[in-house]
Design a protein around this motif. Structure first.
Motif, PDB file in Angstrom:
ATOM      1  N   MET A 299       0.822  -1.206  -0.091  1.00 56.43           N
ATOM      2  CA  MET A 299       0.017   0.089   0.094  1.00 56.43           C
ATOM      3  C   MET A 299       0.795   1.202   0.113  1.00 56.43           C
ATOM      4  O   MET A 299       1.880   1.373   0.767  1.00 56.43           O
ATOM      5  CB  MET A 299      -0.806  -0.094   1.109  1.00 56.43           C
ATOM      6  N   LYS A 300       0.495   2.211  -0.680  1.00 56.10           N
ATOM      7  CA  LYS A 300       1.232   3.496  -0.829  1.00 56.10           C
ATOM      8  C   LYS A 300       0.340   4.737  -0.378  1.00 56.10           C
ATOM      9  O   LYS A 300      -0.743   4.700  -1.170  1.00 56.10           O
ATOM     10  CB  LYS A 300       1.649   3.726  -2.413  1.00 56.10           C
ATOM     11  N   VAL A 301       0.661   5.702   0.162  1.00 61.01           N
ATOM     12  CA  VAL A 301       0.020   6.708   0.761  1.00 61.01           C
ATOM     13  C   VAL A 301       0.838   7.946   0.476  1.00 61.01           C
ATOM     14  O   VAL A 301       1.973   7.852   0.684  1.00 61.01           O
ATOM     15  CB  VAL A 301      -0.576   6.482   2.089  1.00 61.01           C
ATOM     16  N   LYS A 302       0.148   9.089   0.296  1.00 58.16           N
ATOM     17  CA  LYS A 302       0.672  10.119   0.157  1.00 58.16           C
ATOM     18  C   LYS A 302       0.162  11.464   0.934  1.00 58.16           C
ATOM     19  O   LYS A 302       0.184  12.547   0.762  1.00 58.16           O
ATOM     20  CB  LYS A 302       0.560  10.540  -1.264  1.00 58.16           C
ATOM     21  N   SER A 303      -0.456  11.221   2.050  1.00 56.13           N
ATOM     22  CA  SER A 303      -0.860  12.314   2.915  1.00 56.13           C
ATOM     23  C   SER A 303      -0.796  11.854   4.349  1.00 56.13           C
ATOM     24  O   SER A 303      -0.641  10.617   4.830  1.00 56.13           O
ATOM     25  CB  SER A 303      -2.284  12.495   2.583  1.00 56.13           C
ATOM     26  N   ARG A 304      -0.733  12.716   5.537  1.00 61.98           N
ATOM     27  CA  ARG A 304      -0.492  12.371   6.787  1.00 61.98           C
ATOM     28  C   ARG A 304      -1.901  11.678   7.308  1.00 61.98           C
ATOM     29  O   ARG A 304      -1.945  10.774   8.091  1.00 61.98           O
ATOM     30  CB  ARG A 304      -0.164  13.549   7.465  1.00 61.98           C
ATOM     31  N   ASP A 305      -2.832  11.941   6.672  1.00 61.46           N
ATOM     32  CA  ASP A 305      -4.341  11.586   7.313  1.00 61.46           C
ATOM     33  C   ASP A 305      -4.269   9.978   6.893  1.00 61.46           C
ATOM     34  O   ASP A 305      -4.736   9.158   7.695  1.00 61.46           O
ATOM     35  CB  ASP A 305      -5.505  12.147   6.533  1.00 61.46           C
ATOM     36  N   GLU A 306      -3.627   9.665   5.445  1.00 59.03           N
ATOM     37  CA  GLU A 306      -3.791   8.285   5.248  1.00 59.03           C
ATOM     38  C   GLU A 306      -2.774   7.257   5.860  1.00 59.03           C
ATOM     39  O   GLU A 306      -2.907   6.236   6.298  1.00 59.03           O
ATOM     40  CB  GLU A 306      -3.268   8.164   3.661  1.00 59.03           C
ATOM     41  N   ILE A 307      -1.633   7.992   6.376  1.00 58.39           N
ATOM     42  CA  ILE A 307      -0.778   7.048   7.270  1.00 58.39           C
ATOM     43  C   ILE A 307      -1.450   6.915   8.620  1.00 58.39           C
ATOM     44  O   ILE A 307      -0.969   5.848   9.150  1.00 58.39           O
ATOM     45  CB  ILE A 307       0.606   8.271   7.629  1.00 58.39           C
ATOM     46  N   GLU A 308      -2.285   7.754   8.987  1.00 53.29           N
ATOM     47  CA  GLU A 308      -3.210   7.365   9.977  1.00 53.29           C
ATOM     48  C   GLU A 308      -2.316   7.579  11.542  1.00 53.29           C
ATOM     49  O   GLU A 308      -2.604   6.533  12.364  1.00 53.29           O
ATOM     50  CB  GLU A 308      -3.998   5.754   9.969  1.00 53.29           C
ATOM     51  N   CYS A 309      -1.264   8.242  11.455  1.00 57.43           N
ATOM     52  CA  CYS A 309      -0.372   8.580  12.712  1.00 57.43           C
ATOM     53  C   CYS A 309      -1.189   9.551  13.688  1.00 57.43           C
ATOM     54  O   CYS A 309      -1.757  10.446  13.124  1.00 57.43           O
ATOM     55  CB  CYS A 309       1.042   9.234  12.436  1.00 57.43           C
ATOM     56  N   THR A 310      -1.426   9.159  15.004  1.00 58.03           N
ATOM     57  CA  THR A 310      -2.461  10.053  15.766  1.00 58.03           C
ATOM     58  C   THR A 310      -1.293  11.299  16.230  1.00 58.03           C
ATOM     59  O   THR A 310      -2.046  11.951  16.999  1.00 58.03           O
ATOM     60  CB  THR A 310      -2.637   9.195  17.092  1.00 58.03           C
ATOM     61  N   HIS A 311       0.121  11.292  16.033  1.00 58.88           N
ATOM     62  CA  HIS A 311       0.588  12.456  16.724  1.00 58.88           C
ATOM     63  C   HIS A 311       0.433  13.563  15.768  1.00 58.88           C
ATOM     64  O   HIS A 311       0.722  13.468  14.682  1.00 58.88           O
ATOM     65  CB  HIS A 311       2.372  12.257  16.731  1.00 58.88           C
ATOM     66  N   HIS A 312       0.065  14.461  16.380  1.00 61.22           N
ATOM     67  CA  HIS A 312      -0.174  15.923  15.598  1.00 61.22           C
ATOM     68  C   HIS A 312       0.905  16.521  14.782  1.00 61.22           C
ATOM     69  O   HIS A 312       0.582  17.205  13.924  1.00 61.22           O
ATOM     70  CB  HIS A 312      -1.286  17.002  16.464  1.00 61.22           C
ATOM     71  N   ALA A 313       2.090  16.347  15.405  1.00 60.29           N
ATOM     72  CA  ALA A 313       3.269  17.087  14.788  1.00 60.29           C
ATOM     73  C   ALA A 313       4.224  16.187  14.044  1.00 60.29           C
ATOM     74  O   ALA A 313       5.359  16.301  13.614  1.00 60.29           O
ATOM     75  CB  ALA A 313       4.060  17.671  15.791  1.00 60.29           C
ATOM     76  N   CYS A 314       3.492  14.985  13.451  1.00 55.78           N
ATOM     77  CA  CYS A 314       4.424  14.144  12.805  1.00 55.78           C
ATOM     78  C   CYS A 314       4.691  14.714  11.620  1.00 55.78           C
ATOM     79  O   CYS A 314       3.865  15.002  10.830  1.00 55.78           O
ATOM     80  CB  CYS A 314       3.624  12.600  12.548  1.00 55.78           C
ATOM     81  N   PRO A 315       6.059  14.703  11.008  1.00 56.84           N
ATOM     82  CA  PRO A 315       6.582  15.148   9.953  1.00 56.84           C
ATOM     83  C   PRO A 315       6.348  14.286   8.847  1.00 56.84           C
ATOM     84  O   PRO A 315       6.695  14.893   7.395  1.00 56.84           O
ATOM     85  CB  PRO A 315       8.118  15.473  10.197  1.00 56.84           C
ATOM     86  N   LEU A 316       6.050  13.237   8.961  1.00 51.14           N
ATOM     87  CA  LEU A 316       5.955  12.113   7.830  1.00 51.14           C
ATOM     88  C   LEU A 316       4.717  12.113   6.927  1.00 51.14           C
ATOM     89  O   LEU A 316       3.667  12.135   7.374  1.00 51.14           O
ATOM     90  CB  LEU A 316       6.023  10.834   8.164  1.00 51.14           C
ATOM     91  N   GLN A 317       4.887  12.482   5.643  1.00 44.06           N
ATOM     92  CA  GLN A 317       3.830  12.752   4.781  1.00 44.06           C
ATOM     93  C   GLN A 317       3.351  11.715   3.938  1.00 44.06           C
ATOM     94  O   GLN A 317       2.255  11.834   3.073  1.00 44.06           O
ATOM     95  CB  GLN A 317       3.997  14.150   3.928  1.00 44.06           C
ATOM     96  N   ALA A 318       4.258  10.739   3.651  1.00 43.55           N
ATOM     97  CA  ALA A 318       4.104   9.815   2.534  1.00 43.55           C
ATOM     98  C   ALA A 318       4.613   8.563   3.034  1.00 43.55           C
ATOM     99  O   ALA A 318       5.723   8.409   3.748  1.00 43.55           O
ATOM    100  CB  ALA A 318       4.781  10.113   1.162  1.00 43.55           C
ATOM    101  N   ALA A 319       4.170   7.234   2.425  1.00 46.42           N
ATOM    102  CA  ALA A 319       4.806   6.099   3.063  1.00 46.42           C
ATOM    103  C   ALA A 319       4.467   4.916   2.250  1.00 46.42           C
ATOM    104  O   ALA A 319       3.420   5.050   1.495  1.00 46.42           O
ATOM    105  CB  ALA A 319       4.255   5.612   4.465  1.00 46.42           C
TER     106      ALA A 319
END
Length: 593
Positions: A299-319
């Motif tokens: 699976m490839k995602v290109k937004s913080r929402d799709e990563i589903e990380c609950t930390h509000h300041a997570c710098p990761l935007q794609a995975a």
């Protein structure tokens, strides 16, 4: 003539630009490199036929000795002809795709040229078909020799195919005088321009293909380098220590912003950006990871929402999240993170997919290796547990007989019996024990045996100093000595001597037990240790099991070596390689009895 050549070079530029654009299309390159099957060949026929038709439309009208300026040619006057680069598309198609593609392109390009009309319509149509077949045969010649057609060969083929077209104009075009004048006017410019265009066209294609192959080679080298460095860790299975080391290597060698490895429930390792809140063992996997584990798909995602990380300041935007599969089950995930969606490009995706497949294979190999080791350990434990039960009964009978006559000796024998069986239990739980423990075990055994047969046996120990911490498989020396006491000596032999040697050699440690007994029959000597053999004295199980243990632990280099002469005695030796055990720094005691 010079003016016509310049105008035609402009037309060649159009074809070359189209070729450059197509060469950067993945679908075109795939069919170009592997024109197998009718589908691939049909694609090439359509592409190069389109090139040839565009060449027809962009041709330069020739009427007599006059060059007419035009943009696109849709019809040609019966008294006129055109100079174009049609043969270039036909020839390149044949060189790359073979006779079938060349004939297909030549036929379509020829029919199209014939439909435009003009004095050379028939000769150009026929020459297109012939050029396609001829260039296809040249391409087939190179393919059978597993060679690529070089730009130089393409240039020579372009000149030759254009010369063929000039010949067909002279043969088929009417009137003959006009055909000759036309060839004299356009022949040399068209041969030079088509040869040059073929050289440039094939050079562009080969350059792009070569660049792609080099990129694949670099990518493959990188994948295998990562796999080689992470192999020792993934073969340990998915645990925090191994995954942390593997993730650090992947992060350094891939240039990603973060790398994470999980099992089915928790993050096992996270290296790079976001390490402050993606904490191993304390963070559950995200919903994205759960989806990958459930489906077993990348699976490839290109937004913080799709990563589903609950930390509000997570710098990761794609995975890109890849399943780690072992025994056809998804046991975890490998996640490559990027701070920008632009980092998740095709190169990163192909690299990640290659790594996931290799890592899954490594995990399966590690699991298979572990199961094999456990099975071998179980076999060795079973072999070690096969201790002669009669020894216990004989020892108890001897001690009970001494209870009323020598209480002190009885007490010492009971202590030795406890030492013997304690050592026996400990040895059954270990693959290797120090030499000092083996000697203590042997001394306890000999105390009990000599109590049963007072003064019958003389045991000599020759142990090299500094080897008491050497690790060896348990019961080795005890079994060899026991075998000598039970089988080596006739009942009436007065002097029964057994010698035990342990000394270091250049590439290992030699352990040897010798006796001065009756010796062994040569026929039986060949079978001892290699198979269970029946005799009056026993079935050879002890030596066979010992040999199995040694070869299971150290390989054939540590198997039993037996020498014997009837009437002179037997010598059994074992050589354990240094890498199998380790030597200590203390001094071993030498025993003489």
């Amino acid at each position: 003539m010079i003016h016509l050549m310049i105008m035609m070079l402009e037309r060649v530029g159009i074809i070359v630009i189209l070729g450059f654009i197509l060469a950067h299309m993945k679908v075109f390159r795939q069919h170009l490199q592997h024109p197998q099957g009718y589908k691939g060949k049909t694609v090439l026929i359509c592409i190069f036929s389109l090139f040839s038709m565009i060449s027809n439309y962009t041709g330069i009208i020739i009427r007599g000795d006059e060059i007419l300026y035009n943009d696109w040619v849709f019809t040609i006057d019966p008294s006129s002809s055109i100079a174009n680069t049609r043969i270039l598309g036909v020839e390149i198609g044949g060189l790359i795709g073979g006779p079938f593609v060349g004939a297909g392109v030549g036929l379509l390009a020829g029919v199209h040229r014939f439909s435009l009309g003009g004095s050379t319509a028939l000769s150009c149509a026929v020459s297109s078909l012939l050029a396609g077949v001829a260039s296809g045969c040249i391409g087939l010649f190179f393919r059978k020799r597993h060679q690529m057609v070089t730009p130089r060969v393409a240039a020579l083929a372009g000149i030759s195919m254009e010369a063929l077209q000039m010949f067909m104009i002279l043969v088929l075009a009417k009137p003959q005088a006009d055909a000759f004048a036309l060839v004299q006017m356009i022949g040399v410019p068209m041969m030079i321009v088509n040869g040059t265009g073929s050289f440039i066209f094939l050079s562009i294609i080969q350059s792009i293909i070569r660049k792609e192959e080099q990129a694949k080679a670099v990518q493959t080298h990188r994948v295998f380098s990562i796999a080689d460095q992470t192999l020792p860790f993934f073969r340990q299975g998915l645990n925090e220590a191994s995954c942390k080391s593997a993730a650090r290597i992947i992060h350094e060698m891939t240039g990603t912003d973060a790398v994470s490895i999980t099992d089915r429930e928790n993050i096992l390792a996270h290296v790079g950006e976001g390490a402050g809140h993606h904490i191993p063992s304390r963070s559950l996997i995200t919903g994205l990871s759960k989806k990958v584990i459930k489906t077993g798909k990348v699976m490839k995602v290109k937004s913080r929402d799709e990563i589903e990380c609950t930390h509000h300041a997570c710098p990761l935007q794609a995975a890109i999240v890849l399943p780690l599969i072992s025994n056809q089950q998804t046991i975890g995930t490998l996640k490559l993170y990027f701070k920008s969606p632009a980092g998740l490009n095709q190169v990163a995706e192909e690299l990640a997919e290659g790594l996931a497949m290799l890592f899954s294979t490594q995990l399966e190999l590690g699991e298979a290796e572990l199961q094999s080791k456990l099975l071998k350990d179980a076999e060795i434990k079973a072999l070690q547990a096969q201790v002669n039960p009669h020894f216990l009964f004989n020892a108890i009978h001897t001690i009970s007989a001494l209870c009323r006559t020598d209480a002190e000796k009885t007490r010492k024998l009971l202590l030795q019996l406890s030492v013997y069986f304690r050592s026996n239990l400990q040895g059954a739980r270990q693959l290797l024990i120090p030499l000092s423990k083996e000697l203590n075990h042997l001394e306890a055994y000999l105390s009990l045996e000599q109590a049963r047969f007072p003064g019958k046996y003389t045991i000599e120990f020759h142990i090299e100093d500094g080897l008491e911490c050497l690790e060896i498989p348990p019961f080795i020396l005890q079994l060899l000595v026991e075998n000598a006491l039970r089988h080596a000596f006739p009942k009436k032999q007065k002097v029964c001597t057994v010698k035990v040697y342990v000394c270091s050699e250049r590439d290992g440690v030699l352990m040897k037990v010798s006796d001065n007994g009756r010796g062994i029959n040569p026929d039986m000597l060949e079978q001892l240790g290699k198979a269970q053999s029946s005799s009056k004295e026993g079935n050879g199980t002890g030596l066979y099991n010992l040999n199995q243990r040694l070869t299971g632990l150290f390989g054939r280099q540590a198997s039993l070596d037996m020498k014997s002469e009837p009437g002179k005695g037997t010598e059994v030796s074992i050589k354990i390689p240094f890498q199998a055990g380790r030597e200590g720094n203390g001094d071993a005691q030498g025993f003489n009895r």
